[in-house]
Enzyme design. Sequence first.
Site, PDB file in Angstrom:
ATOM      1  N   HIS A 307       0.850  -1.194   0.000  1.00  0.00           N
ATOM      2  CA  HIS A 307       0.000   0.000   0.000  1.00  0.00           C
ATOM      3  C   HIS A 307       0.880   1.236   0.000  1.00  0.00           C
ATOM      4  CE1 HIS A 307      -3.120   2.872   1.161  1.00  0.00           C
ATOM      5  NE2 HIS A 307      -3.966   1.956   0.760  1.00  0.00           N
ATOM      6  N   ASP A 364      -8.010  -5.039  -0.175  1.00  0.00           N
ATOM      7  CA  ASP A 364      -8.506  -5.900  -1.259  1.00  0.00           C
ATOM      8  C   ASP A 364      -8.182  -7.369  -1.067  1.00  0.00           C
ATOM      9  OD1 ASP A 364      -7.642  -3.153  -3.256  1.00  0.00           O
ATOM     10  OD2 ASP A 364      -9.666  -3.878  -2.916  1.00  0.00           O
TER      11      ASP A 364
END
Length: 428
Positions: A307, A364
């Site tokens: 991320h 996700d």
Amino acid sequence: MSKTAELHYNGKIFKLPIVTGSENENALDISKLRGESGLITLDRGFKNTGSCESAITFLNGEEGVLKYRGYSIEELAEKSTFLEVSFLLIYGELPTQSELDTFTKDITEHSLVHEDVRAILDGYPSKAHPMGVLSSLVSSLTAFYPRSLDPNRSSEQVEGTIIRALAKLPTLAAWSYKNRVRQPIVYPKNHLSYSANFMQMMFSLPTTDYKVSPVIAKAIDKLLILHADHEQNCSTSTVRVVGSSHASLYASVSAGIAALWGPLHGGANQAVIEMLEEIKLDGGDVDKFVAKAKDKNDSFRLMGFGHRVYKSFDPRATIIKKAADDVLTELNVVDPVLEIAKKLERVALEDDYFKSRNLYPNVDFYSGIIYRALGIPTDMFTVMFALGRLPGWIAQWKEMRENHEPIGRPRQVYTGENARSYVDIENR
Ligand code: SDX
């Protein structure tokens, strides 16, 4: 703490103000840098660049903190509902009961879309990806609500556009799916909650009404809350930049849906399941795929890992991982890819390549497993992300407009040819 920084350049000293936020983040304000020094900054992917000051969402990537208007994501996911969180993000405060009732009623009563949308939908082949259909259907709302084209119109007009966007996205999303599976579209039912209504529009048939279980409706609502905003991510920055040209909210959200579609962003939830399925089909050897992800000569990436901001656990992934266990248990679903996901996470988190780069599971990584258990098809996963992110896009668009932000127009460093004269074609 000094409130200015000094830049020493070309024998001069330039003082740059420091901006400090309410959570003590510090930024170098370079608004006057080019005018005073002739310099611009260069920051590929805006990894170190703030585009705005915002009061909506706070992230602390090092500590894995996510707050919407000061409330922790953990509390909101546990105690709130998606429409209440939407109100909080857009208007800045948790609603009173009467405010929430009015907000819910307005959204419920605007969930129908113009019948002519069906003609647009019918033009799409069944293999059209629902994200592409959804982006265009949202943009088509400008045709049915032309007064929405001017965001500088009255605040009542803007408020009506906000309500219609929230009300109609679930309908358009479900219709994008019905087009995909070539089933008749299903209309919204006003007696159902936001999440239950969406699910019945997705799965009801002319022969049978889909009965939404409370477990599924609650799981969907929690997932929508977890996706509702995430400060200046790729799709939200897209919504802000498009809106900064005074394009309509519908046009800005349509662009945001297109940006979210990419597999490095919201499209990762679809890519994660496709990756887990590939690992399962290949025999479940997660070590082999972790090695591929580390191999610079191999384009394979561990989807759902890493991320831009979180350099520790994504707090949403932690909540979704637990919800995945709970939902699969409650629905009595055994999904082999869940075990592969957990094994992949274990192996990766023990591997120095991932640890040294602070690569952890993100929002996700587990969301697709829940969507699958709820019967949502893989190429609708990113549509689910868009449904959740809509109030965040709206809140950020509204804040940008209310702050009278200038049109977004970055500079560049030119690296092309220097001046040269035209050469006639016979002499080339
Ligand atoms: C979302 O911004 C947001 O807030 C987004 C989001 C939201 O709510 O809006 O949180 C939603 O988009 C989550 C991210 C979903 N995407 C994926 O899961 C795709 C896989 N992840 C990566 O592609 C990547 O981690 C990104 C895109 C998420 C972040 O990319 P960055 O910040 O540009 O980091 P990078 O690509 O420069 O990677 C740094 C290093 C590189 O190695 P080195 O050059 O240092 O040797 O880490 C490696 C990368 O190769 N790396 C990975 C990896 N992610 C980064 N290696 C293997 N597998 C991965 N998944």
